[in-house]
Design a protein around this motif. Structure first.
Motif, PDB file in Angstrom:
ATOM      1  N   VAL A  53       0.829  -1.220   0.000  1.00  3.71           N
ATOM      2  CA  VAL A  53       0.000   0.000   0.000  1.00  3.71           C
ATOM      3  C   VAL A  53       0.856   1.261   0.000  1.00  3.71           C
ATOM      4  O   VAL A  53       0.340   2.359   0.191  1.00  3.71           O
ATOM      5  CB  VAL A  53      -0.958   0.016   1.218  1.00  3.71           C
ATOM      6  CG1 VAL A  53      -1.904  -1.169   1.176  1.00  3.71           C
ATOM      7  CG2 VAL A  53      -0.181   0.040   2.536  1.00  3.71           C
ATOM      8  N   TRP A  54       2.163   1.120  -0.204  1.00  2.00           N
ATOM      9  CA  TRP A  54       3.081   2.263  -0.105  1.00  2.00           C
ATOM     10  C   TRP A  54       2.664   3.397  -1.045  1.00  2.00           C
ATOM     11  O   TRP A  54       2.762   4.574  -0.693  1.00  2.00           O
ATOM     12  CB  TRP A  54       4.500   1.818  -0.419  1.00  2.00           C
ATOM     13  CG  TRP A  54       5.526   2.906  -0.223  1.00  2.00           C
ATOM     14  CD1 TRP A  54       5.911   3.853  -1.120  1.00  2.00           C
ATOM     15  CD2 TRP A  54       6.283   3.147   0.974  1.00  2.00           C
ATOM     16  NE1 TRP A  54       6.871   4.670  -0.567  1.00  2.00           N
ATOM     17  CE2 TRP A  54       7.119   4.264   0.722  1.00  2.00           C
ATOM     18  CE3 TRP A  54       6.348   2.519   2.224  1.00  2.00           C
ATOM     19  CZ2 TRP A  54       8.001   4.768   1.672  1.00  2.00           C
ATOM     20  CZ3 TRP A  54       7.227   3.023   3.168  1.00  2.00           C
ATOM     21  CH2 TRP A  54       8.036   4.131   2.898  1.00  2.00           C
ATOM     22  N   ALA A 319      -5.575  18.109  15.212  1.00  3.39           N
ATOM     23  CA  ALA A 319      -6.536  19.201  15.344  1.00  3.39           C
ATOM     24  C   ALA A 319      -6.394  20.253  14.257  1.00  3.39           C
ATOM     25  O   ALA A 319      -7.324  21.037  14.030  1.00  3.39           O
ATOM     26  CB  ALA A 319      -6.379  19.867  16.717  1.00  3.39           C
ATOM     27  N   MET A 320      -5.268  20.300  13.564  1.00  2.00           N
ATOM     28  CA  MET A 320      -5.098  21.295  12.503  1.00  2.00           C
ATOM     29  C   MET A 320      -5.904  20.949  11.254  1.00  2.00           C
ATOM     30  O   MET A 320      -6.120  21.800  10.390  1.00  2.00           O
ATOM     31  CB  MET A 320      -3.615  21.456  12.167  1.00  2.00           C
ATOM     32  CG  MET A 320      -2.868  22.288  13.199  1.00  2.00           C
ATOM     33  SD  MET A 320      -1.174  22.663  12.711  1.00  2.00           S
ATOM     34  CE  MET A 320      -0.343  21.153  13.162  1.00  2.00           C
ATOM     35  N   SER A 321      -6.310  19.702  11.099  1.00  2.00           N
ATOM     36  CA  SER A 321      -7.140  19.285   9.956  1.00  2.00           C
ATOM     37  C   SER A 321      -6.524  19.663   8.626  1.00  2.00           C
ATOM     38  O   SER A 321      -7.216  20.092   7.701  1.00  2.00           O
ATOM     39  CB  SER A 321      -8.544  19.883  10.073  1.00  2.00           C
ATOM     40  OG  SER A 321      -9.229  19.357  11.180  1.00  2.00           O
ATOM     41  N   SER A 322      -5.220  19.533   8.516  1.00  2.00           N
ATOM     42  CA  SER A 322      -4.522  19.817   7.262  1.00  2.00           C
ATOM     43  C   SER A 322      -3.611  18.655   6.931  1.00  2.00           C
ATOM     44  O   SER A 322      -3.216  17.883   7.820  1.00  2.00           O
ATOM     45  CB  SER A 322      -3.700  21.100   7.384  1.00  2.00           C
ATOM     46  OG  SER A 322      -2.639  20.945   8.307  1.00  2.00           O
ATOM     47  N   VAL A 323      -3.243  18.535   5.646  1.00  2.00           N
ATOM     48  CA  VAL A 323      -2.344  17.464   5.239  1.00  2.00           C
ATOM     49  C   VAL A 323      -0.996  17.610   5.932  1.00  2.00           C
ATOM     50  O   VAL A 323      -0.417  16.641   6.422  1.00  2.00           O
ATOM     51  CB  VAL A 323      -2.169  17.468   3.707  1.00  2.00           C
ATOM     52  CG1 VAL A 323      -1.072  16.495   3.285  1.00  2.00           C
ATOM     53  CG2 VAL A 323      -3.481  17.087   3.022  1.00  2.00           C
ATOM     54  N   ALA A 324      -0.500  18.848   6.012  1.00  2.00           N
ATOM     55  CA  ALA A 324       0.801  19.075   6.646  1.00  2.00           C
ATOM     56  C   ALA A 324       0.766  18.702   8.123  1.00  2.00           C
ATOM     57  O   ALA A 324       1.672  18.035   8.641  1.00  2.00           O
ATOM     58  CB  ALA A 324       1.212  20.534   6.470  1.00  2.00           C
ATOM     59  N   ALA A 328       2.603  15.314   9.691  1.00  2.00           N
ATOM     60  CA  ALA A 328       3.611  15.431  10.754  1.00  2.00           C
ATOM     61  C   ALA A 328       3.205  14.617  11.975  1.00  2.00           C
ATOM     62  O   ALA A 328       4.054  14.019  12.651  1.00  2.00           O
ATOM     63  CB  ALA A 328       3.804  16.897  11.121  1.00  2.00           C
ATOM     64  N   ALA A 329       1.904  14.565  12.276  1.00  2.00           N
ATOM     65  CA  ALA A 329       1.431  13.784  13.418  1.00  2.00           C
ATOM     66  C   ALA A 329       1.650  12.290  13.185  1.00  2.00           C
ATOM     67  O   ALA A 329       2.059  11.565  14.111  1.00  2.00           O
ATOM     68  CB  ALA A 329      -0.050  14.062  13.672  1.00  2.00           C
ATOM     69  N   VAL A 330       1.389  11.807  11.960  1.00  2.00           N
ATOM     70  CA  VAL A 330       1.624  10.390  11.640  1.00  2.00           C
ATOM     71  C   VAL A 330       3.111  10.057  11.821  1.00  2.00           C
ATOM     72  O   VAL A 330       3.469   9.035  12.409  1.00  2.00           O
ATOM     73  CB  VAL A 330       1.155  10.081  10.208  1.00  2.00           C
ATOM     74  CG1 VAL A 330       1.616   8.691   9.772  1.00  2.00           C
ATOM     75  CG2 VAL A 330      -0.362  10.180  10.113  1.00  2.00           C
ATOM     76  N   ARG A 498       7.282  11.281   3.277  1.00  2.00           N
ATOM     77  CA  ARG A 498       6.442  11.179   2.081  1.00  2.00           C
ATOM     78  C   ARG A 498       5.282  10.222   2.311  1.00  2.00           C
ATOM     79  O   ARG A 498       4.141  10.493   1.914  1.00  2.00           O
ATOM     80  CB  ARG A 498       7.283  10.726   0.886  1.00  2.00           C
ATOM     81  CG  ARG A 498       8.183  11.823   0.322  1.00  2.00           C
ATOM     82  CD  ARG A 498       8.708  11.459  -1.059  1.00  2.00           C
ATOM     83  NE  ARG A 498       9.579  10.282  -1.016  1.00  2.00           N
ATOM     84  CZ  ARG A 498      10.883  10.324  -0.775  1.00  2.00           C
ATOM     85  NH1 ARG A 498      11.476  11.494  -0.546  1.00  2.00           N
ATOM     86  NH2 ARG A 498      11.611   9.217  -0.769  1.00  2.00           N
ATOM     87  N   LEU A 499       5.578   9.085   2.950  1.00  2.00           N
ATOM     88  CA  LEU A 499       4.521   8.132   3.269  1.00  2.00           C
ATOM     89  C   LEU A 499       3.495   8.756   4.206  1.00  2.00           C
ATOM     90  O   LEU A 499       2.283   8.593   4.022  1.00  2.00           O
ATOM     91  CB  LEU A 499       5.120   6.867   3.903  1.00  2.00           C
ATOM     92  CG  LEU A 499       4.109   5.827   4.394  1.00  2.00           C
ATOM     93  CD1 LEU A 499       3.380   5.195   3.211  1.00  2.00           C
ATOM     94  CD2 LEU A 499       4.798   4.746   5.223  1.00  2.00           C
ATOM     95  N   SER A 500       3.978   9.483   5.216  1.00  2.00           N
ATOM     96  CA  SER A 500       3.080  10.116   6.181  1.00  2.00           C
ATOM     97  C   SER A 500       2.181  11.147   5.513  1.00  2.00           C
ATOM     98  O   SER A 500       0.975  11.224   5.791  1.00  2.00           O
ATOM     99  CB  SER A 500       3.897  10.776   7.302  1.00  2.00           C
ATOM    100  OG  SER A 500       4.693   9.830   7.987  1.00  2.00           O
TER     101      SER A 500
END
Length: 535
Positions: A53-54, A319-324, A328-330, A498-500
């Motif tokens: 799934v990469w 909580a930022m609800s953004s991709v960035a 970063a959280a992942v 990149r994966l995150s």
């Protein structure tokens, strides 16, 4: 056949291994070999799942041929497969560590007949939670891992462990009951518990009902993730367990709660309706947790408070609800599982070599055991976010996402994150200065073992030495392996980021998940149905 079709084996293999380990109850060597072999095979399978799934190939498996939303569905995407690989890698390292400790101590602290089957059941529960495609199966995963954790926490039957176990059981039961009530209410309102189906049907509920369900699930998962003010139970529960148990609890159990928060927030309740309370909770979790850490003299309690504190970073990213922010959280979740587990394993070695985990009784460990000093220093600096370690990279990602968001609360969290990182550095530096750097004569209550002669080193003769001074090679080797894994997160930070980011984009988009479960023709509601989306 798609490799994702074998995803249920990530749960079945540990359960099968637990049954086999229990049958080998009178053959400790065979039991150890089976447990390590099964967990190694599980990790290998999960590496293949991650590879499959990469590049975004989300896949769903319907157990027993029952189609959703009626059957049990397991979903493999980038986030779940990454969590599976990281969790099994640290579980394997801890198992090897526990095996070495058990062989050195005659299994006094972790009876092999009980420990190995229970530990594999714990791993099965964690894997089930990460793969679950419906809320009730997620609940089952939680209950499997929590039931196993009750046993592991009270191994040895000492008074402090029983008292801590009672607290842990009461809090866990309360959160589980709240989760079960939430599931019942969700089913009553929508007629389904399949998360892909819920992603569509929850959008049709009125705002008040949807918000109530949202809050109840958040509170249930917040208790499990130890988000302030629901984190009061953790510092008194984890430090009393045996070192391997504390390590795997610190690394995994709270992160399963974080995973559930991320999955439900992005899939079931997209948008920014509760982002402000989440950000406030994240800030308080960071600050209160690290202030509690600074007040501790016991390393295990100090690390328990830093564990709570750094959960705040993950909630901030969510909580930022953004991709960035979510990306970063992942990344930070994967980093923190590895580093926090490493530090608890090192603390077990410190307690063994120095006779205590209290910095009031420790001193001169850098001279007594240079290897132990190195094993503590690297993950400690990583936890504190010192460049160029992965902790620094993850925090920079969160700070950049917060600055991009640009709200006053986001800026407050950026400042709080920087202050928390500096205070974390202060906390671990105090441990280093007192436990490793100062002379034994300067310790407030020095332990006699600190006066051991140089020949009583980690790899010296065992004859005539106390058990407390032993550092078996198996324990040191597994800890070293985990420290190296933590360093590798820095070396391979580019591909991991990149994966995150890809995982964050897919989770916020939702279409890949919903259509993998319900079919390509399944409708994907626009995010505007959830308070404007905010993505």
């Amino acid at each position: 056949m798609n490799i994702a079709s074998f995803a249920p084996l990530a749960v079945v293999l540990p359960i099968f291994g637990a049954a086999l380990a229990f049958l080998l109850i009178r053959h400790s060597r065979a039991q150890r070999a089976v447990s390590i072999a099964v967990l190694s095979l599980t990790l290998l399978l999960e590496c293949f799942l991650l590879a499959s799934v990469w590049d975004g190939g989300t896949a769903a498996v319907n157990l027993g041929g029952w189609l959703p939303p009626w059957g049990i569905t397991m979903v493999v995407d980038q986030f779940s497969s990454l969590m599976l690989v990281v969790s099994s890698a640290i579980s394997l390292a801890v198992l090897v560590y526990a095996t070495g400790q058990g062989m050195a101590d005659g299994d006094q602290d972790a009876p092999v007949s009980i420990f190995h089957p229970t530990y594999l059941i714990l791993v099965a529960g964690v894997s089930n939670a990460f793969l679950s495609g419906d809320l009730f199966n997620l609940y089952v995963g939680f209950e499997i891992l929590l039931t196993a954790s009750y046993v592991l926490m009270t191994l040895g039957g000492t008074g402090p462990r029983i008292r801590a176990g009672v607290t842990y059981v009461v809090v866990s039961v309360v959160s589980s009951v709240l989760f079960l009530i939430s599931i019942a209410m969700v089913y009553g309102a929508t007629g389904t518990v399949n998360m892909a189906d819920l992603a569509i049907k929850l959008a049709d509920l009125d705002e008040g009902t949807r918000t109530l369900l949202h809050v109840m699930l958040l509170v249930a998962f917040g208790i499990k993730a130890a988000v302030f003010p629901l984190s009061f139970w953790l510092p008194d529960s984890y430090p009393t367990a045996p070192a391997p148990v504390t390590a795997v609890f610190a690394g995994l159990l709270t992160k399963v709660g974080v995973y559930a928060m991320v999955r439900t927030e992005t899939l079931l309740f997209p948008g920014d309706s509760l982002n402000t309370p989440l950000m406030v909770a994240a800030l308080l979790t960071m600050v209160v947790g690290i202030l509690g850490a600074l007040a501790q003299s016991d390393i295990k309690r100090l690390l328990s408070f830093t564990l709570v504190s750094h959960i705040g970073y993950m909630v901030f990213g969510l909580a930022m609800s953004s991709v960035a922010g979510l990306g970063a959280a992942v990344f930070y979740v994967a980093h923190h599982i590895t580093i926090q587990t490493s530090l608890f394993l090192v603390t077990g070695l410190i307690e063994r070599r120095g006779g205590s985990s209290s910095v009031d009784r420790l001193a001169g460990l850098a001279k007594l055991s240079p290897m132990l000093a190195l094993l503590f220093f690297i993950p400690a600096m990583n936890l504190a976010g010192i460049p160029p370690f992965s902790g620094f990279l993850g925090k920079v990602g969160l700070i950049q996402a917060g600055i991009e968001l640009g709200t006053p609360l986001a800026y407050a969290l950026v400042i709080g994150g920087v202050v928390t990182s500096l205070l974390t550095l202060l906390a671990v530096a105090r441990v280093w200065n007192r436990a490793f750097w100062r002379k034994p004569s300067d310790a407030e209550h020095p332990d006699p073992v600190l006066l051991a002669k140089p020949e009583d080193s980690d790899t010296g003769s065992r004859a005539g030495r106390k058990n407390v001074t032993l550092l078996p090679r198996t324990m040191v080797g597994s800890t070293l392996g985990l420290v190296v894994l933590g360093v590798s997160l820095t070396v391979f930070a580019g591909p991991l980021f990149r994966l995150s980011d890809q995982a964050a984009h897919e989770m916020l988009d939702r279409s890949a998940y919903i259509q993998a479960v319900l079919g390509e023709d399944a409708p994907v509601p626009p995010l505007a149905l959830k308070d404007g989306g905010g993505k």
